[in-house]
Write an enzyme that holds these catalytic residues in place. Structure first.
Site, mmCIF file in Angstrom:
data_model
loop_
_atom_site.group_PDB
_atom_site.id
_atom_site.type_symbol
_atom_site.label_atom_id
_atom_site.label_comp_id
_atom_site.label_asym_id
_atom_site.label_seq_id
_atom_site.Cartn_x
_atom_site.Cartn_y
_atom_site.Cartn_z
ATOM 1 N N ASP A 175 0.742 -1.095 0.008
ATOM 2 C CA ASP A 175 -0.152 -0.006 -0.001
ATOM 3 C C ASP A 175 0.739 1.455 0.000
ATOM 4 O O ASP A 175 2.138 1.421 0.341
ATOM 5 C CB ASP A 175 -0.901 0.023 1.220
ATOM 6 C CG ASP A 175 -2.355 0.777 1.049
ATOM 7 O OD1 ASP A 175 -2.358 1.722 0.051
ATOM 8 O OD2 ASP A 175 -3.177 0.319 1.767
ATOM 9 N N ASP A 210 -10.762 1.800 -3.151
ATOM 10 C CA ASP A 210 -11.580 1.523 -1.792
ATOM 11 C C ASP A 210 -13.020 1.697 -1.726
ATOM 12 O O ASP A 210 -13.830 1.223 -0.864
ATOM 13 C CB ASP A 210 -11.422 2.487 -0.643
ATOM 14 C CG ASP A 210 -9.840 2.312 -0.122
ATOM 15 O OD1 ASP A 210 -9.192 0.953 -0.656
ATOM 16 O OD2 ASP A 210 -9.041 2.980 0.512
HETATM 17 C C1 GLA Z 1 -5.750 1.695 2.225
HETATM 18 C C2 GLA Z 1 -6.016 0.666 1.323
HETATM 19 C C3 GLA Z 1 -7.290 -0.258 2.002
HETATM 20 C C4 GLA Z 1 -6.678 -0.875 3.278
HETATM 21 C C5 GLA Z 1 -6.521 0.467 4.248
HETATM 22 C C6 GLA Z 1 -5.511 -0.100 5.514
HETATM 23 O O1 GLA Z 1 -6.895 2.707 2.502
HETATM 24 O O2 GLA Z 1 -6.881 0.998 -0.074
HETATM 25 O O3 GLA Z 1 -7.734 -1.536 1.204
HETATM 26 O O4 GLA Z 1 -5.561 -1.794 3.016
HETATM 27 O O5 GLA Z 1 -5.472 1.171 3.459
HETATM 28 O O6 GLA Z 1 -5.442 0.906 6.219
#
Ligand code: GLA
Length: 723
Positions: free
Chosen positions: A467, A534
């Site tokens: 990430d 997301d």
């Molecule tokens: C980001 C990612 C999510 C998740 C969160 C965890 O927003 O896009 O899928 O992994 O971080 O903190």
């Protein structure tokens, strides 16, 4: 005298123009070296059947006397006679701010099956300063990669103010530009505009990633607004995960200049003598079959040449992010493994929240950077979880965000100098975190070490979700010239990923960035898949996935079934099946019928996925313009197709009475059955699976998938019979 002779040898007077055709099976970019040794683009479009006719291409006769070569320049230099937007701008070691670039030589050679590479060397007649333009042509896929290498042997460093990857030139009456902009949870929204005189710029300045507001990709349609399956379209995307810039400049005769590369914003680069400055590649394809043709070319190219294991398989998975967020412990995870196994997925993915002790990662305000298992949540460590998962018959994968740090972390306390920040301004955070300075080799080693340690301690770790949640604020490096930071951050990131891939070539890795902020072909040479957004609301997802599909193949799109929205499980699953299927859901709370459906759906998916992953995509109806969105994946042999249709609108009678949807990409001479699959237990399909249609009928007349209020999504299997 000797000097004169040397100049003549290096810059011969060109008796006749030289054509340099860069061809794929169906397209050609033709570069001409004019009588004075300047490089111009004289054709970008369909490949001509007779290569000898390239010499007849008119070039820019319409343009002003003595100035034509600048408009159509294949790499426009700044500071001499050029008055247009340059591809390259440099200040020489002696302070002279001008460049002229003249042809020296070129070479085309095969670099792999179906791939040729053309390198054209250009040189400034006054300075030991040169640029090599590179064009890699993928014959079957009709895709070009274009980039440049800049170097010099002047006495001292040269400053590069601008350094485009590609400089293209197109000839048409009108240009319609589709670009993709958005925001977290609303990524890649297309917008089309007709280009007018002057310059249209698409760019980003986020530092760690190319997109969030503007994605590094575009479709340029010639003479008409872009159509899905007809018309001439140039699709391009920059393989770079940092700041980018695309510039579209109309010349006075309505020809279009296109400059693409890293964003020169705050990045004047000091290039030492003898060093190469290599730009990232612009990936582009010219299609005569509209946006659909361009997408299919890019998908094939990505699977064959860019994405690791692009022609292989992918793991279905259960992710715990939306199921638990930060609130889990060992027993809960062990339960989730069993649930994953019961559901029938291949892997369990443990998301954020598993690390940090002095500053436990129980929310997003602390712990980032401290990559030790949190002892309260995971007293037996990751090794135990890996074993437990494997014991439960499921692989184990893990989330990391190794480029980042929370101010509340041991890492920040120990290495404040590793953090990108300004010495005389207050720290600025994005999602409560800051970015580590990946331009610093020590930080690169640290980031590499985070991942390497995980694998060293847990060799059977089956998956990484990488990430990147923050952008760069207060761009400044403590160890590097500040104006090198943006460029060197991206290079530092790739250096780390390169090392990791050298040691762990086959482990599947998901590219994530606060949703889909880092989906680009620079990073995707290291990642098997990407997280598009997301936003997992399935109706929103139909749009988001549809829009990404313009450039990126289904096999790489991680689509998860979640509890977001109120759509039935079938709709959520059908939407997720359009790419790489996963789940982010509490299985134990699923109604029995939903679970039974999902277990069966995973088996259906196992049967369909070779076509979804490797097939050609035909976007039959867009969610932007239709109540029913419809897409079709057709196998290479045209013997199998998977057809998805979704009700997008919830307006009165939406979807009802729509005309049949015409399929595409089938063999007109083949005969096919059409059978509905992925039905809820006990429900019946109105589609008769015993009828045999010709491919011609399905493509000329079409079929109604019967989508409506009671049937909000439909998956149909189209199978050739009697082969
Ligand atoms: C980001 C990612 C999510 C998740 C969160 C965890 O927003 O896009 O899928 O992994 O971080 O903190």
């Amino acid at each position: 005298m000797r000097l004169l002779l040397l100049l003549l040898l290096t810059f011969p007077a060109f008796a006749a123009p030289i054509e340099i055709p860069i061809e794929t099976n169906r397209t050609a970019l033709v570069i001409r070296v004019d009588n004075e040794g300047h490089l111009t683009i004289v054709h970008h479009g369909k490949r001509l059947q007779q290569a000898t006719e390239y010499a007849r291409l008119p070039g820019n006769a319409r343009l002003y006397e003595g100035y034509s070569e600048f408009y159509s320049s294949a790499y426009t230099p700044a500071g001499s006679r050029n008055l247009l937007e340059p591809a390259i701008q440099a200040t020489h070691a002696d302070g002279n701010p001008s460049l002229d670039l003249m042809y020296v030589r070129h070479e085309t050679k095969p670099t792999g099956p179906g791939i040729t590479r053309t390198d054209i060397l250009l040189k400034d007649p006054q300075y030991p300063f040169e640029v090599t333009l590179h064009y890699k042509a993928y014959q079957k896929e009709d895709v070009l990669e274009g980039w440049s290498t800049i170097r010099h042997t002047e006495k001292k460093a040269v400053t590069l103010q601008k350094f485009a990857s590609a400089n293209l030139y197109l000839s048409a009456n009108h240009y319609y530009l589709t670009h993709y902009h958005g925001i977290h949870a609303g990524e890649v929204r297309p917008e089309e505009t007709q280009l007018t005189g002057g310059m249209k710029v698409l760019d980003s300045k986020l530092g760690t990633r190319a997109q969030m507001f503007q994605a590094p990709m575009f479709m340029l349609s010639l003479n008409q607004p872009a159509q899905e399956e007809q018309g001439e379209v140039l699709a391009g995307t920059l393989a770079w995960s940092g700041n980018f810039q695309f510039q579209f400049e109309l010349d006075p005769q309505h020809n279009l200049r296109l400059l693409a590369g890293m964003n020169p914003y705050a990045s004047a680069y000091t290039l030492e003598p003898g060093r190469d400055f290599t730009t990232p590649a612009l990936i582009y394809t010219f299609s005569t079959q509209g946006m659909g043709g361009a997408s299919r070319s890019l998908h094939r190219w990505a699977r064959n040449h860019r994405i690791p294991n692009g022609n292989g398989d992918r793991l279905t998975l259960l992710n715990n992010w939306e199921a638990t967020y930060f609130g889990f412990d060992e027993p809960k995870l062990v339960e989730l493994f069993k649930d994953g196994r019961k559901l029938g997925v291949d892997l369990f993915l443990l998301d954020d929240g598993w690390f940090g002790n002095k500053f436990p990662r129980n929310n997003d305000r602390a712990g980032l950077g401290d990559w030790q298992e949190n002892r309260a949540k995971l007293p037996h460590g990751l090794g135990y979880l890996v074993k437990e998962a494997e014991g439960a018959g499921i692989k184990f994968g893990i989330w990391i965000e190794p480029e980042m740090v929370n101010p509340k972390s041991e890492l920040y306390t120990q290495h404040p100098d590793w953090v990108i920040k300004l010495p005389n301004r207050p720290d600025a955070v994005f999602r409560n975190q800051q970015v580590l300075d990946l331009s610093n080799p020590k930080v690169q080693d640290f980031v590499y070490g985070v991942v390497d340690d995980l694998f060293t301690k847990n060799p059977t770790l089956g998956f990484i979700k990488w990430d990147c949640n923050a952008v760069i604020y207060n761009a400044y490096s403590a160890t590097n010239p500040a104006n090198h930071l943006y460029v060197d951050y991206g290079r530092g990131l790739y250096r780390v990923l390169e090392r990791l891939r050298a040691k762990y070539p086959t482990v599947p890795m998901m590219l994530c960035s606060g949703g889909g902020a880092r989906v680009d072909y620079g990073a995707l040479q290291y990642f098997t898949e990407y997280w598009p957004s997301d936003n997992t609301n399935p109706t929103e997802r139909t749009f988001i996935q549809y829009n990404y599909s313009s450039f990126f193949p289904a096999i790489a799109s991680c689509n998860h079934v979640t509890n977001s929205g109120s759509a039935p499980i079938k709709f959520r699953t059908d939407v997720a099946m359009m790419g790489k299927l996963g789940y982010d859901i509490v299985v134990s709370r699923m109604p029995a019928n939903d679970l039974a459906f999902s277990q069966e759906a995973l088996k259906t998916y196992a049967r369909l996925k070779p076509v979804i992953y490797q097939g050609d995509l035909f976007r039959l109806q867009s969610p932007h313009t239709h109540d029913v969105m419809s897409v079709l994946y057709v196998s290479d042999k045209q013997d199998k197709a998977v057809w998805f249709s979704y009700l997008i609108s919830d307006r009165f009678k939406a979807g009802a009475d729509q005309p049949p949807i015409r399929l595409r990409g089938l063999d007109p001479a083949k005969r096919y059955t059409v059978q509905e699959t992925n039905l809820m237990p006990g429900s019946k399909s109105p589609i008769d699976p015993t009828v045999v249609y010709s491919g011609d009928f399905l493509m000329s007349v079409g079929l109604d998938p019967v989508v409506g209020g009671g049937r909000t999504s439909v998956v149909l299997e189209v199978t050739a019979v009697g082969q």
